[in-house]
Design an enzyme around this catalytic site. Structure first.
Site, PDB file in Angstrom:
ATOM      1  N   GLU A 230       0.808  -1.207   0.000  1.00  0.00           N
ATOM      2  CA  GLU A 230       0.000   0.000   0.000  1.00  0.00           C
ATOM      3  C   GLU A 230       0.850   1.269   0.000  1.00  0.00           C
ATOM      4  O   GLU A 230       2.003   1.269   0.407  1.00  0.00           O
ATOM      5  CB  GLU A 230      -0.940  -0.009   1.195  1.00  0.00           C
ATOM      6  CG  GLU A 230      -0.238  -0.242   2.508  1.00  0.00           C
ATOM      7  CD  GLU A 230      -1.219  -0.649   3.613  1.00  0.00           C
ATOM      8  OE1 GLU A 230      -1.772  -1.755   3.530  1.00  0.00           O
ATOM      9  OE2 GLU A 230      -1.415   0.141   4.527  1.00  0.00           O
TER      10      GLU A 230
ATOM     11  N   CYS B  79       3.452   8.253   1.183  1.00  0.00           N
ATOM     12  CA  CYS B  79       4.092   7.264   2.047  1.00  0.00           C
ATOM     13  C   CYS B  79       4.166   5.946   1.273  1.00  0.00           C
ATOM     14  O   CYS B  79       3.143   5.440   0.820  1.00  0.00           O
ATOM     15  CB  CYS B  79       3.239   7.125   3.299  1.00  0.00           C
ATOM     16  SG  CYS B  79       3.737   5.805   4.386  1.00  0.00           S
TER      17      CYS B  79
ATOM     18  N   CYS C 276       2.207  -3.290  15.487  1.00  0.00           N
ATOM     19  CA  CYS C 276       2.140  -2.933  14.067  1.00  0.00           C
ATOM     20  C   CYS C 276       1.448  -4.009  13.232  1.00  0.00           C
ATOM     21  O   CYS C 276       1.712  -5.195  13.393  1.00  0.00           O
ATOM     22  CB  CYS C 276       3.557  -2.689  13.551  1.00  0.00           C
ATOM     23  SG  CYS C 276       3.626  -2.332  11.786  1.00  0.00           S
TER      24      CYS C 276
ATOM     25  N   GLU D  47      10.480  -2.792   6.543  1.00  0.00           N
ATOM     26  CA  GLU D  47      11.595  -2.060   7.148  1.00  0.00           C
ATOM     27  C   GLU D  47      12.545  -1.662   6.014  1.00  0.00           C
ATOM     28  O   GLU D  47      13.277  -2.506   5.486  1.00  0.00           O
ATOM     29  CB  GLU D  47      12.287  -2.964   8.187  1.00  0.00           C
ATOM     30  CG  GLU D  47      13.607  -2.444   8.736  1.00  0.00           C
ATOM     31  CD  GLU D  47      13.585  -0.971   9.147  1.00  0.00           C
ATOM     32  OE1 GLU D  47      12.766  -0.584   9.995  1.00  0.00           O
ATOM     33  OE2 GLU D  47      14.391  -0.183   8.605  1.00  0.00           O
TER      34      GLU D  47
ATOM     35  N   SER E 291      12.318   6.141   7.182  1.00  0.00           N
ATOM     36  CA  SER E 291      11.993   5.819   8.570  1.00  0.00           C
ATOM     37  C   SER E 291      12.482   4.415   8.896  1.00  0.00           C
ATOM     38  O   SER E 291      12.302   3.492   8.106  1.00  0.00           O
ATOM     39  CB  SER E 291      10.473   5.894   8.768  1.00  0.00           C
ATOM     40  OG  SER E 291      10.115   5.454  10.058  1.00  0.00           O
TER      41      SER E 291
ATOM     42  N   SER F 111      11.862   5.345  14.347  1.00  0.00           N
ATOM     43  CA  SER F 111      10.687   4.895  15.089  1.00  0.00           C
ATOM     44  C   SER F 111      11.166   4.505  16.471  1.00  0.00           C
ATOM     45  O   SER F 111      11.631   3.393  16.685  1.00  0.00           O
ATOM     46  CB  SER F 111      10.048   3.693  14.391  1.00  0.00           C
ATOM     47  OG  SER F 111       9.501   4.100  13.169  1.00  0.00           O
TER      48      SER F 111
ATOM     49  N   ASN G 142      -2.814   4.230  16.462  1.00  0.00           N
ATOM     50  CA  ASN G 142      -3.946   3.932  15.598  1.00  0.00           C
ATOM     51  C   ASN G 142      -4.343   2.479  15.850  1.00  0.00           C
ATOM     52  O   ASN G 142      -3.551   1.579  15.593  1.00  0.00           O
ATOM     53  CB  ASN G 142      -3.453   4.101  14.151  1.00  0.00           C
ATOM     54  CG  ASN G 142      -4.525   4.563  13.222  1.00  0.00           C
ATOM     55  OD1 ASN G 142      -5.683   4.702  13.598  1.00  0.00           O
ATOM     56  ND2 ASN G 142      -4.145   4.787  11.988  1.00  0.00           N
TER      57      ASN G 142
HETATM   58  N1  SAH Z   1       9.641  -0.090   9.360  1.00  0.00           N
HETATM   59  C1  SAH Z   1       9.847   1.306   9.389  1.00  0.00           C
HETATM   60  C2  SAH Z   1       8.947   2.079   8.453  1.00  0.00           C
HETATM   61  C3  SAH Z   1       7.506   1.640   8.369  1.00  0.00           C
HETATM   62  S1  SAH Z   1       6.497   1.837   9.816  1.00  0.00           S
HETATM   63  C4  SAH Z   1       9.703   1.835  10.786  1.00  0.00           C
HETATM   64  O1  SAH Z   1       9.287   1.088  11.649  1.00  0.00           O
HETATM   65  O2  SAH Z   1      10.065   2.976  10.998  1.00  0.00           O
HETATM   66  C5  SAH Z   1       6.040   3.541   9.757  1.00  0.00           C
HETATM   67  C6  SAH Z   1       5.658   4.113  11.105  1.00  0.00           C
HETATM   68  O3  SAH Z   1       4.311   3.732  11.469  1.00  0.00           O
HETATM   69  C7  SAH Z   1       6.553   3.636  12.233  1.00  0.00           C
HETATM   70  O4  SAH Z   1       6.948   4.713  13.033  1.00  0.00           O
HETATM   71  C8  SAH Z   1       5.648   2.697  12.964  1.00  0.00           C
HETATM   72  O5  SAH Z   1       6.082   2.486  14.259  1.00  0.00           O
HETATM   73  C9  SAH Z   1       4.309   3.386  12.839  1.00  0.00           C
HETATM   74  N2  SAH Z   1       3.158   2.547  13.171  1.00  0.00           N
HETATM   75  C10 SAH Z   1       3.032   1.221  13.007  1.00  0.00           C
HETATM   76  N3  SAH Z   1       1.812   0.820  13.440  1.00  0.00           N
HETATM   77  C11 SAH Z   1       1.173   1.915  13.877  1.00  0.00           C
HETATM   78  C12 SAH Z   1      -0.109   2.148  14.441  1.00  0.00           C
HETATM   79  N4  SAH Z   1      -0.975   1.177  14.616  1.00  0.00           N
HETATM   80  N5  SAH Z   1      -0.451   3.428  14.790  1.00  0.00           N
HETATM   81  C13 SAH Z   1       0.423   4.442  14.578  1.00  0.00           C
HETATM   82  N6  SAH Z   1       1.639   4.284  14.052  1.00  0.00           N
HETATM   83  C14 SAH Z   1       2.016   3.034  13.701  1.00  0.00           C
HETATM   84 FE1  SF4 Z   2       5.995  -2.260  11.560  1.00  0.00          FE
HETATM   85 FE2  SF4 Z   2       8.211  -0.824  11.055  1.00  0.00          FE
HETATM   86 FE3  SF4 Z   2       8.124  -2.529  13.138  1.00  0.00          FE
HETATM   87 FE4  SF4 Z   2       8.165  -3.474  10.655  1.00  0.00          FE
HETATM   88  S1  SF4 Z   2       9.768  -2.326  11.675  1.00  0.00           S
HETATM   89  S2  SF4 Z   2       6.864  -4.208  12.313  1.00  0.00           S
HETATM   90  S3  SF4 Z   2       6.938  -1.950   9.581  1.00  0.00           S
HETATM   91  S4  SF4 Z   2       6.897  -0.681  12.848  1.00  0.00           S
END
Ligand code: SAH
Ligand code: SF4
Length: 360
Positions: free
Chosen positions: A91, A112, A126, A171, A202, A225, A301
């Site tokens: 997505e 994004c 996540c 990631e 990120s 993150s 979220n």
């Molecule tokens: N893997 C990378 C990039 C993708 S995740 C990373 O973790 O940075 C993108 C962002 O969305 C991250 O900061 C992640 O922690 C956040 N995220 C994941 N699930 C979420 C949720 N349910 N509500 C809000 N942010 C969320």
């Molecule tokens: Fe989600 Fe980023 Fe963690 Fe992977 S690394 S599980 S995409 S928050």
């Protein structure tokens, strides 16, 4: 298997054309079709000789993404679900500019994008990691997310996307080489020409790749993150913290800041009863101060099937003020697209579950 034409950059294309005895101005013509006109077939490239088009068709695929689902309207957050050639779903989310956040005009958008199918890092909160990791996206699959969104807008002169955040599924740092190929093309003046400073990667904290990013020529931005400002809290929700604990992550970030002279962003989702206790705030502020970083607080979220909850607005405000007290640059991001599953991995998960339930 043939590579996709967008998996390679201008230099490699030039070398190929030389081998084939083609004039070099043909390279620029091809790139214009790919990234200027964003065409989806060789036939459309009508200023290239037929023989060259046949040659290209033999050597490369020219892939596009199939749009399988779209949510949202033109003036709000829009979410795109794509099907890849092998049937996998990823997505992208298109977010109208938030002048307060990026200082951009409001006709601008942030896209994004995803970098992997699923995710191996298994952060507890996540949706992307719930079904594990399936595969890396190729450079062209990453680039195509941008081009496909631009195609829906269909205005080659006015770009829709001027900010990119690599925060979709997966990631990005675990798919480093493909990511860099994609970003270099997206940034190139012969490509979509999105400024490096407008591209933010990120990561959940892969320290070695953070250093690698710092050593790249381009000024790509970095967001971490964080979600926990002590090892205890962070390890509870992010398994990656056991591999790269905060001390290691912090020194890698310091290296990035030093090399690039760029501010980084610490992303911190607020999860009720997990990391939102005001006692955590000073740890976060200390880290931000040490790294001279901005802090982005994001109310969690809700993900269907997971136990975690977003804190009350009151608790969100209390935490924000506690971080602010130390003079830290902090924003509380009242998330856009909350109602359309805009957080990472959620639309795919829902669609896959719906598909499974109709198969039964
Ligand atoms: N893997 C990378 C990039 C993708 S995740 C990373 O973790 O940075 C993108 C962002 O969305 C991250 O900061 C992640 O922690 C956040 N995220 C994941 N699930 C979420 C949720 N349910 N509500 C809000 N942010 C969320
Ligand atoms: Fe989600 Fe980023 Fe963690 Fe992977 S690394 S599980 S995409 S928050």
């Amino acid at each position: 298997m043939k590579p996709d034409i967008k998996d390679i950059g201008r230099e490699e294309l030039s070398a190929r054309f030389k081998e084939w005895g083609q004039k070099q101005y043909r390279v620029q013509q091809l790139l214009q079709w790919l990234y200027g006109q964003r065409v989806s077939s060789w036939e459309q490239m009508n200023n290239l000789p037929k023989a060259l088009r046949a040659h290209l068709n033999e050597a490369f695929t020219l892939g596009t993404l199939q749009s399988v689902r779209k949510q949202g309207s033109n003036d709000t957050t829009q979410k795109f679900l794509w099907q890849l050639a092998d049937g996998a779903l990823v997505e992208s989310v298109l977010i109208p500019a938030n002048p307060a956040l990026y200082g951009d005009r409001s006709d601008r958008h942030t896209l994004c994008v995803s970098t992997q199918v699923g995710c191996a890092y298994g952060c507890k909160f996540c949706a992307s990691g719930l079904d594990g990791w399936k595969r890396n996206l190729s450079p062209s699959e990453i680039i195509e997310q941008v081009l496909s969104v631009e195609r829906t807008h269909n205005d080659p002169k006015n770009k829709l996307v001027n900010n990119l955040v690599i925060m979709g599924m997966g990631e990005p740092m675990a798919n480093y080489d493909n990511l860099m190929r994609a970003l270099k093309t997206l940034n190139a003046d012969w490509g979509p020409n999105i400024g490096a400073r407008k591209i933010t990667v990120s990561t959940s904290g892969l320290a070695p790749q953070i250093r690698q990013l710092a050593d790249e020529q381009e000024q790509f931005r970095l967001a971490i993150s964080l979600h926990g400002a002590t090892d205890e809290v962070r390890s509870r929700i992010m398994p990656v913290n056991r591999r790269y604990p905060l001390s290691e992550l912090t020194t890698a970030c310091e290296y990035y800041v030093e090399r690039k002279g760029k501010m980084i962003t610490l992303e911190y989702i607020l999860i009720a009863g997990v990391n939102d206790h005001p006692a955590e705030a000073p740890h976060l502020a200390r880290l931000a101060k040490r790294l001279n970083a901005k802090v982005n607080l994001i109310p969690y979220n809700k993900v269907e099937g997971l136990e975690w909850e977003r804190p009350t607005e009151n608790a969100q405000n209390t935490f924000t003020e506690a971080v602010q007290q130390d003079g830290i640059n902090v924003t509380l991001r009242r998330e856009k697209g909350h109602d359309i599953d805009a957080a990472c991995g959620q639309l795919r998960l829902k669609t896959e579950r719906e598909l499974k339930s109709t198969e039964r």
